[in-house]
Design a protein around this motif. Structure first.
Motif, PDB file in Angstrom:
ATOM      1  N   ASP A   6       0.964  -1.065   0.068  1.00  0.00           N
ATOM      2  CA  ASP A   6       0.054   0.140  -0.085  1.00  0.00           C
ATOM      3  C   ASP A   6       0.780   1.105   0.005  1.00  0.00           C
ATOM      4  N   ASN A   7       1.205   1.760  -1.128  1.00  0.00           N
ATOM      5  CA  ASN A   7       2.088   3.058  -1.363  1.00  0.00           C
ATOM      6  C   ASN A   7       1.443   4.029  -0.497  1.00  0.00           C
ATOM      7  N   ARG A   8       0.328   4.367  -0.297  1.00  0.00           N
ATOM      8  CA  ARG A   8      -0.028   5.424   0.319  1.00  0.00           C
ATOM      9  C   ARG A   8       0.292   5.384   1.782  1.00  0.00           C
ATOM     10  N   LEU A   9      -0.382   4.206   2.641  1.00  0.00           N
ATOM     11  CA  LEU A   9       0.311   3.986   4.067  1.00  0.00           C
ATOM     12  C   LEU A   9       1.500   3.242   4.150  1.00  0.00           C
ATOM     13  N   ASP A  10       2.132   2.909   3.118  1.00  0.00           N
ATOM     14  CA  ASP A  10       3.392   2.171   3.300  1.00  0.00           C
ATOM     15  C   ASP A  10       3.258   0.976   4.463  1.00  0.00           C
ATOM     16  N   ARG A  11       2.581  -0.096   3.805  1.00  0.00           N
ATOM     17  CA  ARG A  11       2.172  -1.044   4.678  1.00  0.00           C
ATOM     18  C   ARG A  11       1.819  -2.367   3.624  1.00  0.00           C
ATOM     19  N   LEU A  12       2.172  -3.623   3.987  1.00  0.00           N
ATOM     20  CA  LEU A  12       1.873  -4.532   3.100  1.00  0.00           C
ATOM     21  C   LEU A  12       0.265  -5.085   3.627  1.00  0.00           C
ATOM     22  N   VAL A  13      -0.168  -5.475   2.276  1.00  0.00           N
ATOM     23  CA  VAL A  13      -1.533  -5.993   2.444  1.00  0.00           C
ATOM     24  C   VAL A  13      -1.980  -7.341   1.762  1.00  0.00           C
ATOM     25  N   ALA A  14      -2.977  -7.748   1.782  1.00  0.00           N
ATOM     26  CA  ALA A  14      -3.252  -8.932   1.002  1.00  0.00           C
ATOM     27  C   ALA A  14      -4.259  -8.292  -0.177  1.00  0.00           C
ATOM     28  N   LEU A  15      -4.016  -8.689  -1.317  1.00  0.00           N
ATOM     29  CA  LEU A  15      -4.559  -8.325  -2.628  1.00  0.00           C
ATOM     30  C   LEU A  15      -5.314  -9.446  -3.380  1.00  0.00           C
ATOM     31  N   LYS A  16      -6.657  -9.268  -3.442  1.00  0.00           N
ATOM     32  CA  LYS A  16      -7.242 -10.330  -4.073  1.00  0.00           C
ATOM     33  C   LYS A  16      -7.989  -9.964  -5.315  1.00  0.00           C
ATOM     34  N   VAL A  17      -7.526 -10.667  -6.336  1.00  0.00           N
ATOM     35  CA  VAL A  17      -7.818  -9.981  -7.696  1.00  0.00           C
ATOM     36  C   VAL A  17      -8.614 -10.995  -8.518  1.00  0.00           C
ATOM     37  N   MET A  18     -10.112 -10.869  -8.834  1.00  0.00           N
ATOM     38  CA  MET A  18     -10.578 -11.857  -9.645  1.00  0.00           C
ATOM     39  C   MET A  18     -10.144 -11.825 -10.785  1.00  0.00           C
ATOM     40  N   HIS A  19     -10.352 -13.263 -11.318  1.00  0.00           N
ATOM     41  CA  HIS A  19      -9.796 -13.729 -12.763  1.00  0.00           C
ATOM     42  C   HIS A  19     -10.702 -13.148 -13.812  1.00  0.00           C
ATOM     43  N   PRO A  20      -9.918 -12.543 -14.820  1.00  0.00           N
ATOM     44  CA  PRO A  20     -10.727 -11.846 -15.845  1.00  0.00           C
ATOM     45  C   PRO A  20     -11.889 -12.464 -16.274  1.00  0.00           C
ATOM     46  N   ALA A  21     -11.753 -13.958 -16.409  1.00  0.00           N
ATOM     47  CA  ALA A  21     -13.208 -14.477 -17.158  1.00  0.00           C
ATOM     48  C   ALA A  21     -14.282 -14.179 -16.390  1.00  0.00           C
ATOM     49  N   PHE A  22     -14.353 -13.703 -15.230  1.00  0.00           N
ATOM     50  CA  PHE A  22     -15.416 -13.502 -14.401  1.00  0.00           C
ATOM     51  C   PHE A  22     -15.957 -12.125 -14.189  1.00  0.00           C
ATOM     52  N   THR A  23     -15.016 -11.156 -14.663  1.00  0.00           N
ATOM     53  CA  THR A  23     -15.475  -9.853 -14.436  1.00  0.00           C
ATOM     54  C   THR A  23     -16.661  -9.081 -15.009  1.00  0.00           C
ATOM     55  N   HIS A  24     -17.012  -9.869 -15.862  1.00  0.00           N
ATOM     56  CA  HIS A  24     -18.291  -9.536 -16.493  1.00  0.00           C
ATOM     57  C   HIS A  24     -19.476 -10.286 -15.979  1.00  0.00           C
ATOM     58  N   ASP A  25     -19.314 -11.200 -15.137  1.00  0.00           N
ATOM     59  CA  ASP A  25     -20.337 -12.123 -14.760  1.00  0.00           C
ATOM     60  C   ASP A  25     -21.080 -11.423 -13.338  1.00  0.00           C
ATOM     61  N   GLU A  26     -22.363 -11.131 -13.433  1.00  0.00           N
ATOM     62  CA  GLU A  26     -23.014 -10.195 -12.432  1.00  0.00           C
ATOM     63  C   GLU A  26     -23.158 -11.230 -11.045  1.00  0.00           C
ATOM     64  N   ASP A  27     -23.149 -12.360 -11.164  1.00  0.00           N
ATOM     65  CA  ASP A  27     -23.309 -13.169 -10.020  1.00  0.00           C
ATOM     66  C   ASP A  27     -21.988 -13.269  -9.329  1.00  0.00           C
ATOM     67  N   TYR A  28     -21.036 -13.475  -9.864  1.00  0.00           N
ATOM     68  CA  TYR A  28     -19.609 -13.395  -9.155  1.00  0.00           C
ATOM     69  C   TYR A  28     -19.168 -12.127  -8.751  1.00  0.00           C
ATOM     70  N   LEU A  29     -19.652 -10.905  -9.541  1.00  0.00           N
ATOM     71  CA  LEU A  29     -19.437  -9.704  -8.969  1.00  0.00           C
ATOM     72  C   LEU A  29     -20.344  -9.378  -7.639  1.00  0.00           C
ATOM     73  N   ARG A  30     -21.456 -10.022  -7.843  1.00  0.00           N
ATOM     74  CA  ARG A  30     -22.102  -9.756  -6.597  1.00  0.00           C
ATOM     75  C   ARG A  30     -21.833 -10.266  -5.231  1.00  0.00           C
ATOM     76  N   ARG A  31     -21.116 -11.820  -5.305  1.00  0.00           N
ATOM     77  CA  ARG A  31     -20.469 -12.353  -4.414  1.00  0.00           C
ATOM     78  C   ARG A  31     -19.284 -11.726  -4.078  1.00  0.00           C
ATOM     79  N   PHE A  32     -18.479 -11.284  -4.675  1.00  0.00           N
ATOM     80  CA  PHE A  32     -17.245 -10.491  -4.669  1.00  0.00           C
ATOM     81  C   PHE A  32     -17.732  -9.327  -3.671  1.00  0.00           C
ATOM     82  N   GLN A  33     -18.525  -8.370  -4.041  1.00  0.00           N
ATOM     83  CA  GLN A  33     -19.082  -7.513  -3.315  1.00  0.00           C
ATOM     84  C   GLN A  33     -19.557  -7.615  -1.908  1.00  0.00           C
ATOM     85  N   GLN A  34     -20.419  -8.874  -1.946  1.00  0.00           N
ATOM     86  CA  GLN A  34     -21.041  -9.311  -0.683  1.00  0.00           C
ATOM     87  C   GLN A  34     -19.963  -9.700   0.535  1.00  0.00           C
ATOM     88  N   GLU A  35     -18.771 -10.403   0.001  1.00  0.00           N
ATOM     89  CA  GLU A  35     -17.639 -10.780   0.904  1.00  0.00           C
ATOM     90  C   GLU A  35     -17.191  -9.366   1.465  1.00  0.00           C
TER      91      GLU A  35
END
Length: 695
Positions: A87-116
């Motif tokens: 995290d360049n702004r706060l100078d700390r290490l974080v865990a970055l979870k990136v959705m696979h590109p194949a699912f970025t247009h699937d509304e159901d997976y986007l909803r679950r991602f937002q829900q988490e």
């Protein structure tokens, strides 16, 4: 390369998931917890995989939203990839979870991602892995959807159990308490976790216990069914009976899973085991979780009661939610034995345990620990024992009197039981077990076994228990008889005779016999059964099969075909032999011919090379040699009247001095000649009969 622990549970009852045992248990979006595993071997049910950081990854080194720089890939799941990021702004290490590109247009997976993200962000407790940020960045290959989460360094409870086996009651309490605090916070916020299991419980190096993976969480004000498109969601070993039977989920379902986790920590294994996930689910629905003390010594009765209360099959018999179970844990703490004093346990670098005794050990007594998690660093049960001892120090005379009364009462009860008989014990649940395992379970519990007549069952495999009396949910007198009924498997039925029937009729008869038709019937030529009708079945008629087995139909494709051979200029005897060998019938017609030797074949009808069905008649014209001079003037050539109307053809034959004879019926004026016998071009004497086949 960063080591990643492999899946501990290959079967998930529902849509496919991959459980990354030491890094990020998958929540259907790929991963769900932020923990960096210890290096070295991972013991128990986990295996060790590696994520090759040298493989080109377009996210590594990329700056997302001008703030987060992915540095190292630590886990790859089915729906997302996890990185250690700066995290360049706060100078700390974080865990970055990136959705696979194949699912970025699937509304159901986007909803679950937002829900988490929203589910975890709503909880204000240190016992839940924090969600720090959520965002979307745009790159050359499309949008990048990501979550930023707290990075926890340590291990999962699954790894601890895998390396240690069973934990002490004190250690188990110290871990389950923050888990219940997290559930209490979630339930008070109106959220059901739905996937509590050791893989989702993180043990940090600093002693913090955190619950992760809210990818399956649901708000209480929404439909609480634990199903997606009719499929149960969750991990089968920890599913409550109602989640398996009808897919419903509630805070009591989380309480059930927490009870199973507590049992697993105390015993080192799950309460329900089986060769298949379905057998585990069946035991969850039809059997009770046994008391931990029945499987291991040294477990207090109060912990037995807590586990049995939390894992009751009837959900109304369980604590209402995480807060209620946490209160119950706090109520039984004063009655649990204190841990041994004077021992200091520290975590060895390789995961071992060192001990020291004596006055020189100044540090506070703590339970054992393993690398990656210091048990006792939180408000441990030992701390509470000392607090309680100070609280009740002034009440020792009263407590002594109460203790004496309890001991006296216990003595009376024991004596009464000794005089009244052997006492009772819970009957173990046996349905689904094989015969040997069922007999062993009854023997260990102090019962004798008797057998009822075996019966067929559509659900219980042959050789396994399909019913018992008394049921596995009651108590019975030790030494009494428990009757069991073994399954013969699915009922046997006989293959019916469907020969000569159409495929539809045969299928209906097989269905009535509780048999299924294989997908594609096979065809065979047959001279007696019409095309499309059944010749026979495989297996054969009267074969005994299990109900529901598949039967293949052998269907007739009609008579077998043959090709008329070329026997022109061949002696008639040889021609008859060749035609007969092919199953063809021969009609001989002798005519004069000046070019073909007498006795040889002039021509055949149908012509050579034509396909015909076996059993068809082939007309063979045989040469009688040249015509005598005195008869030469009487010869006429059969005209070609094929495809002419019958009336016209007959007049043409009569005009040439030949006698027409009809083969067939004239229904319409346009009925035409299909063939002639003798064939067109044959020279015959005047007055010869010529057969006209019409159609």
């Amino acid at each position: 390369m960063a080591p990643v622990a492999a899946p501990a549970h290959p079967f998930i009852l529902g849509w496919v998931r991959i459980d990354w045992d030491g890094v990020w248990p998958c929540d259907g979006l790929g991963t769900g917890m932020a923990v960096v595993p210890d290096s070295g071997a991972i013991h128990g049910r986990s295996k060790l995989l590696t994520v090759d950081a040298t493989v080109a990854d377009p996210v590594i080194g990329r700056l997302l939203d001008g703030r987060y720089t992915a540095q190292e890939r630590i886990a790859v799941g089915g729906m997302a990839t996890v990185y250690v990021a700066h995290d360049n702004r706060l100078d700390r290490l974080v865990a970055l979870k990136v959705m696979h590109p194949a699912f970025t247009h699937d509304e159901d997976y986007l909803r679950r991602f937002q829900q988490e993200a929203t589910a975890a962000a709503r909880l204000n407790t240190p016992c839940v892995v924090s969600v720090l940020d959520q965002g979307r960045d745009h790159g050359p290959s499309g949008p990048v959807i990501y979550l930023v989460m707290e990075l926890v360094r340590g291990q999962t409870l699954r790894q601890l159990i895998g390396s240690r086996g069973r934990l002490t009651p004190t250690e188990a309490i110290e871990i389950i308490e923050p888990v219940l605090e997290a559930l209490a916070a979630a339930h008070n916020a109106g959220i059901i976790h739905r996937d509590i299991k050791p893989e989702n419980i993180l043990l940090g190096h600093d002693g913090q216990v955190k619950v992760a993976d809210f990818g399956l969480a649901r708000p209480l004000n929404q439909a609480t069914h634990a199903m997606t498109q009719g499929v149960v969601m969750g991990t089968v070993d920890y599913l409550a009976p109602e989640q398996v039977s009808d897919g419903s989920a509630s805070p009591r379902s989380d309480v059930y899973a927490a009870g199973v986790v507590l049992y697993e920590m105390l015993i080192g294994v799950l309460p329900h085991t089986g060769s298949t996930p379905m057998s585990v689910a069946y035991q969850s629905v039809h059997g009770e979780v046994p008391a931990p003390s029945a499987a291991a010594e040294g477990i207090p009765a109060e912990l037995d009661a807590l586990v049995l209360h939390a894992t009751a099959r009837d959900l109304d018999m369980r604590p209402a939610d995480g807060t209620a179970m946490l209160d119950e844990l706090h109520r039984v703490l004063p009655y649990l034995p204190a841990p041994a004093a004077g021992t200091v346990h520290t975590a060895a670098p390789g995961g071992g345990v060192h001990s020291a005794r004596g006055a020189g050990a100044r540090r506070r007594s703590r339970p054992r620990a393993t690398a990656g998690f210091a048990l006792g660093s939180r408000r441990s049960p030992e701390w509470r024992y000392r607090l309680l001892s100070r609280r009740f120090r002034g009440r020792r005379p009263v407590l002594a009197a109460v203790t004496a009364a309890v001991v006296l009462l216990c003595g009376i009860v024991v004596a009464s039981r000794a005089l009244s008989g052997p006492g009772t014990a819970p009957v173990p649940p046996l349905v689904g077990l094989d015969q040997a395992a069922a007999v062993q379970a009854l023997t260990d519990a102090g019962f004798t076994v008797a057998y009822d007549e075996a019966a067929t069952s559509d659900t219980i495999p042959a050789g396994k228990v399909m019913a018992q009396e008394p049921d596995g949910a009651v108590r019975a007198t030790r030494g009494s008889t428990v009757r069991i009924r073994l399954s013969l498997g699915r009922a046997k039925v006989r293959v019916p005779d469907v020969a000569t029937l159409s495929v539809a009729e045969a299928q209906a008869r097989l269905t009535r016999q509780q048999l299924n038709l294989s997908t594609t019937p096979r065809t065979e030529a047959n001279d007696t059964i019409p095309a499309g009708n059944v010749i026979r079945t495989e297996p054969a008629v009267n074969t005994e099969l299990a109900a529901g087995a598949q039967v293949t139909l052998i269907v007739s494709s009609g008579p077998a075909m043959a090709v008329v051979p070329n026997v022109i200029n061949v002696p008639i005897a040889t021609a008859q032999s060749q035609l007969g060998a092919l199953g063809l019938k021969v009609t001989r017609l002798d005519v004069n011919d000046e070019t073909v030797q007498s006795g040889n074949v002039i021509r055949t009808s149908p012509d050579p090379g034509q396909p015909v069905t076996r059993g068809s008649v082939v007309t063979v014209l045989v040469s009688k040699g040249p015509v005598d001079d005195e008869d030469r003037g009487d010869l006429v050539e059969v005209p070609n009247v094929i495809n002419q109307k019958y009336q016209n053809a007959a007049r043409e034959l009569q005009r040439r001095g030949l006698r027409p004879e009809r083969n067939g019926f004239v229904f319409f004026d346009d009925t035409v000649v299909r063939s002639t016998d003798p064939p067109p071009g044959t020279k015959v004497k005047k007055g010869t009969k010529v057969t006209l086949t019409i159609g």
